[in-house]
Structure formats: structure tokens, C-alpha cells
Design an enzyme around this catalytic site. Sequence first.
Site, PDB file in Angstrom:
ATOM      1  N   TYR A 175       0.826  -1.202   0.000  1.00  0.00           N
ATOM      2  CA  TYR A 175       0.000   0.000   0.000  1.00  0.00           C
ATOM      3  C   TYR A 175       0.865   1.258   0.000  1.00  0.00           C
ATOM      4  CZ  TYR A 175      -3.480   3.474   1.089  1.00  0.00           C
ATOM      5  OH  TYR A 175      -4.292   4.578   1.032  1.00  0.00           O
TER       6      TYR A 175
ATOM      7  N   TRP B 200       1.141   5.639  -1.803  1.00  0.00           N
ATOM      8  CA  TRP B 200       0.896   6.583  -2.899  1.00  0.00           C
ATOM      9  C   TRP B 200       2.076   6.723  -3.841  1.00  0.00           C
ATOM     10  CZ3 TRP B 200      -2.657  11.083  -3.541  1.00  0.00           C
ATOM     11  CH2 TRP B 200      -3.909  10.847  -2.962  1.00  0.00           C
TER      12      TRP B 200
HETATM   13  N1  LIG Z   1      -2.576   8.168  12.337  1.00  0.00           N
HETATM   14  C1  LIG Z   1      -2.904   8.277  11.050  1.00  0.00           C
HETATM   15  N2  LIG Z   1      -2.297   7.505  10.135  1.00  0.00           N
HETATM   16  C2  LIG Z   1      -2.640   7.621   8.821  1.00  0.00           C
HETATM   17  C3  LIG Z   1      -3.606   8.559   8.389  1.00  0.00           C
HETATM   18  C4  LIG Z   1      -4.232   9.361   9.395  1.00  0.00           C
HETATM   19  O1  LIG Z   1      -5.118  10.184   9.097  1.00  0.00           O
HETATM   20  N3  LIG Z   1      -3.835   9.210  10.696  1.00  0.00           N
HETATM   21  N4  LIG Z   1      -3.919   8.669   7.054  1.00  0.00           N
HETATM   22  C5  LIG Z   1      -3.743   7.473   6.248  1.00  0.00           C
HETATM   23  C6  LIG Z   1      -3.913   7.711   4.818  1.00  0.00           C
HETATM   24  S1  LIG Z   1      -5.402   8.429   4.339  1.00  0.00           S
HETATM   25  C7  LIG Z   1      -3.012   7.322   3.896  1.00  0.00           C
HETATM   26  S2  LIG Z   1      -3.410   7.424   2.232  1.00  0.00           S
HETATM   27  C8  LIG Z   1      -1.729   6.735   4.283  1.00  0.00           C
HETATM   28  C9  LIG Z   1      -0.563   7.164   3.377  1.00  0.00           C
HETATM   29  O2  LIG Z   1       0.473   6.250   3.479  1.00  0.00           O
HETATM   30  P1  LIG Z   1       1.538   6.053   2.304  1.00  0.00           P
HETATM   31  O3  LIG Z   1       0.886   6.213   0.970  1.00  0.00           O
HETATM   32  O4  LIG Z   1       2.264   4.797   2.569  1.00  0.00           O
HETATM   33  O5  LIG Z   1       2.486   7.306   2.577  1.00  0.00           O
HETATM   34  P2  LIG Z   1       3.543   8.000   1.627  1.00  0.00           P
HETATM   35  O6  LIG Z   1       4.381   8.855   2.498  1.00  0.00           O
HETATM   36  O7  LIG Z   1       2.848   8.663   0.499  1.00  0.00           O
HETATM   37  O8  LIG Z   1       4.428   6.786   1.120  1.00  0.00           O
HETATM   38  C10 LIG Z   1       4.909   6.717  -0.161  1.00  0.00           C
HETATM   39  C11 LIG Z   1       6.346   6.201  -0.141  1.00  0.00           C
HETATM   40  O9  LIG Z   1       6.744   5.981  -1.485  1.00  0.00           O
HETATM   41  C12 LIG Z   1       8.062   6.464  -1.664  1.00  0.00           C
HETATM   42  N5  LIG Z   1       8.219   6.775  -3.094  1.00  0.00           N
HETATM   43  C13 LIG Z   1       8.026   7.949  -3.729  1.00  0.00           C
HETATM   44  N6  LIG Z   1       8.210   7.800  -5.052  1.00  0.00           N
HETATM   45  C14 LIG Z   1       8.542   6.506  -5.251  1.00  0.00           C
HETATM   46  C15 LIG Z   1       8.842   5.743  -6.425  1.00  0.00           C
HETATM   47  O10 LIG Z   1       8.825   6.218  -7.537  1.00  0.00           O
HETATM   48  N7  LIG Z   1       9.111   4.408  -6.241  1.00  0.00           N
HETATM   49  C16 LIG Z   1       9.120   3.837  -5.009  1.00  0.00           C
HETATM   50  N8  LIG Z   1       9.411   2.538  -4.922  1.00  0.00           N
HETATM   51  N9  LIG Z   1       8.853   4.552  -3.895  1.00  0.00           N
HETATM   52  C17 LIG Z   1       8.549   5.853  -4.023  1.00  0.00           C
HETATM   53  C18 LIG Z   1       8.138   7.661  -0.759  1.00  0.00           C
HETATM   54  O11 LIG Z   1       9.473   7.979  -0.464  1.00  0.00           O
HETATM   55  C19 LIG Z   1       7.317   7.197   0.446  1.00  0.00           C
HETATM   56  O12 LIG Z   1       8.119   6.574   1.420  1.00  0.00           O
HETATM   57  O13 LIG Z   1      -1.428   7.070   5.642  1.00  0.00           O
HETATM   58  C20 LIG Z   1      -2.465   6.686   6.525  1.00  0.00           C
HETATM   59  N10 LIG Z   1      -2.019   6.811   7.905  1.00  0.00           N
HETATM   60  N1  LIG Z   2      -1.554  18.425   2.312  1.00  0.00           N
HETATM   61  C1  LIG Z   2      -2.017  17.168   2.275  1.00  0.00           C
HETATM   62  N2  LIG Z   2      -3.221  16.914   1.732  1.00  0.00           N
HETATM   63  C2  LIG Z   2      -3.709  15.663   1.717  1.00  0.00           C
HETATM   64  C3  LIG Z   2      -2.964  14.565   2.216  1.00  0.00           C
HETATM   65  C4  LIG Z   2      -1.690  14.857   2.796  1.00  0.00           C
HETATM   66  O1  LIG Z   2      -0.987  13.958   3.286  1.00  0.00           O
HETATM   67  N3  LIG Z   2      -1.247  16.150   2.801  1.00  0.00           N
HETATM   68  N4  LIG Z   2      -3.459  13.285   2.125  1.00  0.00           N
HETATM   69  C5  LIG Z   2      -4.520  13.038   1.165  1.00  0.00           C
HETATM   70  C6  LIG Z   2      -5.204  11.765   1.417  1.00  0.00           C
HETATM   71  S1  LIG Z   2      -4.422  10.336   0.933  1.00  0.00           S
HETATM   72  C7  LIG Z   2      -6.432  11.687   1.969  1.00  0.00           C
HETATM   73  S2  LIG Z   2      -7.159  10.159   2.178  1.00  0.00           S
HETATM   74  C8  LIG Z   2      -7.169  12.889   2.385  1.00  0.00           C
HETATM   75  C9  LIG Z   2      -7.694  12.674   3.786  1.00  0.00           C
HETATM   76  O2  LIG Z   2      -8.722  13.512   4.098  1.00  0.00           O
HETATM   77  P1  LIG Z   2      -9.183  13.541   5.609  1.00  0.00           P
HETATM   78  O3  LIG Z   2      -9.047  12.207   6.206  1.00  0.00           O
HETATM   79  O4  LIG Z   2     -10.530  14.145   5.677  1.00  0.00           O
HETATM   80  O5  LIG Z   2      -8.078  14.542   6.182  1.00  0.00           O
HETATM   81  P2  LIG Z   2      -7.569  14.850   7.677  1.00  0.00           P
HETATM   82  O6  LIG Z   2      -6.731  16.065   7.554  1.00  0.00           O
HETATM   83  O7  LIG Z   2      -6.942  13.658   8.260  1.00  0.00           O
HETATM   84  O8  LIG Z   2      -8.879  15.188   8.473  1.00  0.00           O
HETATM   85  C10 LIG Z   2      -9.661  16.335   8.158  1.00  0.00           C
HETATM   86  C11 LIG Z   2     -10.098  17.017   9.417  1.00  0.00           C
HETATM   87  O9  LIG Z   2     -11.056  16.249  10.116  1.00  0.00           O
HETATM   88  C12 LIG Z   2     -11.085  16.701  11.459  1.00  0.00           C
HETATM   89  N5  LIG Z   2     -11.530  15.611  12.312  1.00  0.00           N
HETATM   90  C13 LIG Z   2     -10.782  14.603  12.807  1.00  0.00           C
HETATM   91  N6  LIG Z   2     -11.555  13.753  13.520  1.00  0.00           N
HETATM   92  C14 LIG Z   2     -12.812  14.249  13.472  1.00  0.00           C
HETATM   93  C15 LIG Z   2     -14.068  13.818  14.000  1.00  0.00           C
HETATM   94  O10 LIG Z   2     -14.208  12.801  14.663  1.00  0.00           O
HETATM   95  N7  LIG Z   2     -15.145  14.609  13.717  1.00  0.00           N
HETATM   96  C16 LIG Z   2     -15.062  15.754  12.991  1.00  0.00           C
HETATM   97  N8  LIG Z   2     -16.173  16.421  12.754  1.00  0.00           N
HETATM   98  N9  LIG Z   2     -13.889  16.171  12.478  1.00  0.00           N
HETATM   99  C17 LIG Z   2     -12.798  15.433  12.706  1.00  0.00           C
HETATM  100  C18 LIG Z   2      -9.682  17.141  11.786  1.00  0.00           C
HETATM  101  O11 LIG Z   2      -9.713  18.407  12.435  1.00  0.00           O
HETATM  102  C19 LIG Z   2      -8.992  17.165  10.452  1.00  0.00           C
HETATM  103  O12 LIG Z   2      -8.253  18.345  10.208  1.00  0.00           O
HETATM  104  O13 LIG Z   2      -6.324  14.032   2.396  1.00  0.00           O
HETATM  105  C20 LIG Z   2      -5.561  14.156   1.193  1.00  0.00           C
HETATM  106  N10 LIG Z   2      -4.935  15.444   1.178  1.00  0.00           N
HETATM  107 MO   LIG Z   3      -5.461   8.574   1.994  1.00  0.00          MO
END
Ligand SMILES: Nc1nc2c(c(=O)[nH]1)N[C@H]1C(S)=C(S)[C@@H](COP(=O)(O)OP(=O)(O)OC[C@H]3O[C@@H](n4cnc5c(=O)[nH]c(N)nc54)[C@H](O)[C@@H]3O)O[C@H]1N2
Ligand SMILES: Nc1nc2c(c(=O)[nH]1)N[C@H]1C(S)=C(S)[C@@H](COP(=O)(O)OP(=O)(O)OC[C@H]3O[C@@H](n4cnc5c(=O)[nH]c(N)nc54)[C@H](O)[C@@H]3O)O[C@H]1N2
Ligand SMILES: [Mo]
Length: 778
Positions: free
Chosen positions: A120, A122
Site C-alpha cells: 500500500y 501513494w
Molecule cells: N494516524 C494516522 N495515520 C494515517 C492517516 C491518518 O489520518 N492518521 N492517514 C492514512 C492515509 S489516508 C493514507 S493514504 C496513508 C498514506 O500512506 P503512504 O501512501 O504509505 O504514505 P507516503 O508517504 O505517500 O508513502 C509513499 C512512499 O513511497 C516512496 N516513493 C516515492 N516515489 C517513489 C517511487 O517512484 N518508487 C518507489 N518505490 N517509492 C517511491 C516515498 O518515499 C514514500 O516513502 O497514511 C495513513 N495513515
Molecule cells: N496536504 C495534504 N493533503 C492531503 C494529504 C496529505 O498527506 N497532505 N493526504 C490526502 C489523502 S491520501 C487523503 S485520504 C485525504 C484525507 O482527508 P481527511 O481524512 O478528511 O483529512 P484529515 O486532515 O486527516 O482530516 C480532516 C479534518 O477532520 C477533522 N476531524 C478529525 N476527527 C474528526 C471527528 O471525529 N469529527 C469531525 N467532525 N472532524 C474530525 C480534523 O480536524 C482534520 O483536520 O487528504 C488528502 N490530502
Molecule cells: Mo489517503
Amino acid sequence: MIDASSRPPRPDSGRLPHSAHWGVFSAAWKDGALEVRPHPGDPDPNPLIENFTNALDHPARVTTPMVRRGWLERGPGPDARRGRDDYVPVSWPEALDLLAAELRRVRDQHGPQAVFGGSYGWSSAGRFHHAQSQVHRFLNTSLGGYVRSVNSYSAGASAVILPHILGGMDDVARRNVTWEQIVAHTDVVLAFGGMALKNSRVASGGISRHIERDSMRQAARRGCRFLNISPLATDLPADAAAQWIRAVPGTDVALMLALVHELVANGWHDQAFLRDFCEGWGGFEDYLMGRADGQAKDPAWAAPICGVPAEEIARIARLLPGKRVLVTVAHSLQRAEHGEQPVWMGAVLAAALGQLGLPGGGYAYALGTLAHYGKRSNAVPVASLPQGTNGVKDFIPVARIADMLLHPGEPFDYNGKRMDYPHIRLAYWAGGNPFHHHQDLKRLARAFATLDTFVVHEIGWTATARHADIVLPCTMTLEREDIGGAPTDPLLVAMHRIAAPNGLARDDYDIFTDLAERLGTREAFTEGRDSAEWLRHLYERTRAALADKGLEAPDFDQFWARGELTLPQQDDDGGILRAFRDDPAGKPLPTPSGKVQISSPTVAGFGYADCPGHPAWLAPQDAPTPAHPLFLVANQPATRLHSQLDFGAHSASQKRQGREVCTLHPADAAARGIAEGDIVRLFNQRGACLASATLSEAIMPGVAQLPTGAWYDPVRDERGEVTLCGHGNPNVLTRDVGTSSLAQGCSGQLTAVQVERHDGALPPIRAFDRPRTDDSRR
Ligand SMILES: Nc1nc2c(c(=O)[nH]1)N[C@H]1C(S)=C(S)[C@@H](COP(=O)(O)OP(=O)(O)OC[C@H]3O[C@@H](n4cnc5c(=O)[nH]c(N)nc54)[C@H](O)[C@@H]3O)O[C@H]1N2
Ligand SMILES: Nc1nc2c(c(=O)[nH]1)N[C@H]1C(S)=C(S)[C@@H](COP(=O)(O)OP(=O)(O)OC[C@H]3O[C@@H](n4cnc5c(=O)[nH]c(N)nc54)[C@H](O)[C@@H]3O)O[C@H]1N2
Ligand SMILES: [Mo]
């Protein structure tokens, strides 16, 4: 070893187009430095592109294939030294020979069902170099398959519950209410979790125009009222002129129930809509009004749970009847215990208002969380790398990775099925960072210690790379040519190469090609194409579709020379919800009843206590206690995408004393003797981390916020046990449990912590240093 810092300065260059998940830009070398500029057509450019400026030559890059010393000396097998062992640099042929032999061993002894290739993450690439697609294609064509993962960390709960109640994720989130409709039609936006601009800066595949800020500004100017229901005021921008409703994290369902109770108690609910377009209102209403359990879910009941006063809830309810109301629910709400419930209850609130399927009204799940949502769709396809066929049927819900590794053969529930965890010997990761994305990192380290072999392709020395046995250096996107495009963005970008690979880094594709060669499957993996030929091949699908429509269809060389191509788009016109509203008999929803499922006999039939047959308030287990009295919101970082380029210029500029910044309410800080800029320790029963405290009235009292993405930087005691993360990674604190038996999604957004001032010595930040290497073996 090759050291990038010893590189001669690069000569000045012209501007070349490139694209990332966080924006389309151009880059040029000037006076030895990389200069990036947003696409001129972007009305609200994303500062995250600045993270590229210092990334190419950063010391955190992996520049040479490396093998963990313990694995090299003792061979494959479980090993608790992962994460603190030295590395031995090896040549490419040596690394690939070792890896090919190990892949063959695992396949022959245990079969491909002992290989976890979910991988998993991005990564960062265009349509072709997308690492997860590459690793899947490799394992399918060359090993017979792999144990895969389903769903995402983004939408683990919603992807499973939405098809039971409305329709597929993409139909509900992507092809539904657009920003254009909001500007034109919406009177009230109830934004649960807000719609933070930091989040809609990002879309997988690329985003050329950031329109969210201006759309909110225009709607607000017309008189649309935005309500930001969230623990953070900053979850809606000032442009939306929003009213901030401070709701206790994890309690949105109670607030939504009370709003619907007010509608019903006053006869403001749309009874005709509930009768004609919905199934199962009756049983839900019994629960709502307290006929089932003696407890009416009214504002007086909800107020002490969600922290919003009863009069305030009643006032919000009065804003809604007769108005064009849009309910949005951020992904964050469902990345928590019982995350299915707010997703379902948001739909029920919109249904009770009779608004589903109206222009600018109803339910736009996830709107504002990513730039994909609220947009039109392209009228022609942008191709992606075909992944081949997976010969292994086993899978896990993606966030059950540690459970799987720690409990092979044990049963788990998922969406009405009971399945067993497979026994994994080898995990292969390319393009993701589990030590960023997963919860309870100490437990995750124990899980990875069970493997025979852990293989990682990385651009940088992430904690995941530091736990791997074989680390293969791959190019980052600026070092490759690719095609940038997303199904919701009209700009197709010719991603030019900006720099030569750092050190010995190679493209994921070329690494897999050479491995396939060793496994005798080169032709199946490559189909006889090199990267450049694949780009032409993938582009052809878009070109042919343009030609079919009688539109200008430049050939690949013209596209490449121009640098970009604007694709035609179509208005999905409200998608399946509008179609259903206009013609309920002819265009039923893809649910069992063909209608909106206010209750679901299917879900009820699964018999899960943690996900009953209609949305319900279920109190979280991981809530504040006297020992850990604050809710921690561990949300997406504003300064980077996840953990990517955490060492980048923009991300680094926002840290203090090299640590991530944690936001506290001044009252909570004062009670703990914490002042602005103090280093604090956040801790609970699972772990601890340091961060720099900032005090703000824009966060609710009782809530602390620490974004994700600071690279895990374990500090160890004399016995080698991790005492804390010195850098500020909140996933040392979060709990590793599924959202419920239904979806088993990630629940990492929220946990409970205590925070104290850290007066002790400050551990140095080591996250971006190269690991110890043993060059003597070379
Ligand atoms: N506590 C908590 N944890 C969360 C979340 C949260 O809200 N709270 N959010 C979750 C969500 S929504 C998501 S999507 C995940 C994201 O989790 P990930 O998608 O695993 O996070 P990234 O940092 O985007 O990891 C991408 C990795 O790919 C590497 N990379 C970049 N380019 C390349 C390439 O071309 N080739 C290869 N092989 N590697 C490359 C980067 O260096 C990086 O280490 O995290 C989740 N974790
Ligand atoms: N800059 C930046 N943008 C991103 C990403 C990133 O890593 N960096 N990740 C991308 C990805 S993969 C995803 S999946 C999306 C994720 O999108 P989300 O999961 O929606 O993003 P978050 O910033 O984790 O959460 C949004 C807001 O929800 C509020 N929140 C948290 N818990 C609760 C709750 O229980 N109730 C309510 N009402 N509010 C709550 C928090 O204040 C938080 O700032 O974002 C995307 N956009
Ligand atoms: Mo995500």
C-alpha cells in the site's frame, strides 16, 4: 559509495514540465539550484511543490543497493533486529541475484500465497512508473501472484459501507455534487470534518487547478452558509466565512442523530422522500425517537456527548428545512472506531432532508478531502499500467497488516465473511511507507520481525527501508519521464526528466525487468517494451479516444514537445443519485432494495455488534481517560503529502527545533505549564513522541493535534527498546484496531493521550541520516 554532495553543480537549464499528486509545475536549474514554478493556470498553487527543490540530492536518498547485515550473514528468517541493524552496500547484480534466489525459494517452498505484495502507498509518479502497479504486475507475471490488500487507509470504512446503502465509493464521492453546483445552488453546507484546503491541494495522479478556495468564496458571497463541524477552526478557510461548530472528535453521529430528531419532532423531515426513495426508515425512527431503547436521540441527549449545546443543535436544525442543504463527511470521520457510522448517518441526514440527488444538495461524501471530488470527469481515458492476473485469492483489508503477520492462520471478520489470515514469509513494498501509514508502530515492528524477508524499493531512508532486509534504491519522479494525469483533471502532462538518477538509483520498472529476467519471465513482465515504449503505448489509448470523438489528437511526439494536452470533460450531472431521483423505477440505486438503505437487512444479517443494521451511536473505546485525558487528532499534514519528502524545503521550514508541531488549546497548555514553542512529550499506553507545542484558540479545548508524516525516529534505551519517537510521528500513539467487523478499516485518526512539557535532553534527529553501513565487506 556514491555521494551526491560531491556532484559537480548542474548547468542552467530551460523550464521543463512535470507533475505530482500535489500540483502541476515546471522546473529549471538556475545557478546550481532547482527552481520550481506552479502551472500558470493554477489559481491557488500548492506550496508543497517547494519540497522538490532540495530533494534530489538530499542525504536521506538511498543511493546504493543495501542488504541488512543480519540477513546477509544468517540468511532469511524472523529477526527482531530489523530496524536497528547495519547495512552492507552491494552491487546491483549481487542484490538482484540474492533477491531472485529468495523469491524463488519462497515460491517453491511455500507458494505465492506466502508473499505479501499489497504494498500500500501513494508513491509519486505518473501513469506508468506508479510503483504499486509495477510491483503488482511483477508479482503477477513473475511469481504467480501474491496476497493482496483491499480498500485504502483513506476510505477503509466508507468503501465497504457505501455500497450497502447508496452505491460505490466513486459514484458517491466522485461523480456527484460539483463545486460548480455549490457555487450556483447550495444554501447550507454542513461540513462534518470541514473541507480543509490543505487536503484538497492533493489528488492522486495530479491536479492542475486548485479551485476549492475560490468556489467556497463565490458560494459564500452568494449567501451560502458553511458550517465547519470539527475540532479545528482551520478545517474551513476564511474564504468560506464559516461558522465553527466545536464538536468533540468521534461524536458526529450523536450530533447528526439529534439534528434528525429535531427534524422529525417538528415534522420538518421529508416524509414523501423517505417513503418513496428509501428503505427501512421505520426501524431507524424507532431507534431515533427512543421507542426501541427508551432513549430519544434528541439534542438534550446529544449535547453532553458531542459538546455542542442543545440550543445550538436546535438552532442548526432550524437552518435546514426548505433550504438546499449539502451534507459532507470528511474521510477523517471514518478513519476511527465505528467509522462506518458517520458515513451512513450523513446519508440518512441528507435523506431526511429530502435532498439527495438535487443540484448542490444531498450528500457529497468526502468532498473537500482530495482534489478529485466535486470535479467533472474526463471524457477520454488516461491509461494506467495493466497489472496482470493474480493467481492468489487470499487478501486482507489493508489496515490489518500487523494482525496478519502476528496471527497467521487465525480467523477475522470482513463484510459478512469469516476468513483466515495467510502465513506470510516475504513482504515486498514499493511506493509505500507502512511506518508512516500504519498505527501502533512498536507493534508494527514486531509484526515485520516475523518475516523471513522484507524487500523495499525506496527513494529515501524511511523507517520502512530501515526495517527491510533488501533495500533497492529507486529513482524519484523528477529523475524519470512519465505521463501525468488523473480522471478528474483535464490536463495531461508530459513529465520531463529534470535530473539524472542520484547515485545508483534505478527506475522501479528497470529493477523489476532485471528480476524478471532472472526468474525467466522477462517477456511476460515487459511485453517487449522499455519505459519509453510503454509511455507511447499508454498514451495511444488517450489519443485514439480523442480521435474517435473527432477531436484534435496529437501524436506522442507532438504531445511531448508541447508538454501538456487539455482533455475534454463531461458533466456527470449528479451521477447515480440524480438519475435515481429523476427516475426511481428506471434507474434504481445499486443497493439490495434499489433505494437508499436507511436500514440494511444485509448488514443486520451479519450480526456484528459493532456495526448494526442502521446507523447508531456507538461510544468509542479509545476515548480520553483520567490518565490520558486529551483526544489526539492525527490528521493529514499541511506541509507535505503523508511522509513524502518530509526532508523537503517546505516541510522542514515548518518544523521547530527539527520537530513536528503539535497544536494545543491555551487552557490545556496552561494547565500543564506549557508555553508556545516548548518541546512536549505526548504519551499513552502504547508509546510516546516529542513535538514542539503551539498554542491556538483555533482548536477545541480537550483536543491536541499532531499531523502525520514526520519520519519515525525511534530513541532506544540501553536494552534497545524504543522509548519514544524524537521527531513527532503520531502513529507511535494510535491504536491498531479495525473500524468494525464490517470494514476493518484504519482507525488511526483519533486516540487519547496525555501531554507534558519535556524538560529533559533533546535527542538529535536521526531520521534523515543514512543508516550505519558496513563497508568493510565490500
Ligand atoms: N494516524 C494516522 N495515520 C494515517 C492517516 C491518518 O489520518 N492518521 N492517514 C492514512 C492515509 S489516508 C493514507 S493514504 C496513508 C498514506 O500512506 P503512504 O501512501 O504509505 O504514505 P507516503 O508517504 O505517500 O508513502 C509513499 C512512499 O513511497 C516512496 N516513493 C516515492 N516515489 C517513489 C517511487 O517512484 N518508487 C518507489 N518505490 N517509492 C517511491 C516515498 O518515499 C514514500 O516513502 O497514511 C495513513 N495513515
Ligand atoms: N496536504 C495534504 N493533503 C492531503 C494529504 C496529505 O498527506 N497532505 N493526504 C490526502 C489523502 S491520501 C487523503 S485520504 C485525504 C484525507 O482527508 P481527511 O481524512 O478528511 O483529512 P484529515 O486532515 O486527516 O482530516 C480532516 C479534518 O477532520 C477533522 N476531524 C478529525 N476527527 C474528526 C471527528 O471525529 N469529527 C469531525 N467532525 N472532524 C474530525 C480534523 O480536524 C482534520 O483536520 O487528504 C488528502 N490530502
Ligand atoms: Mo489517503
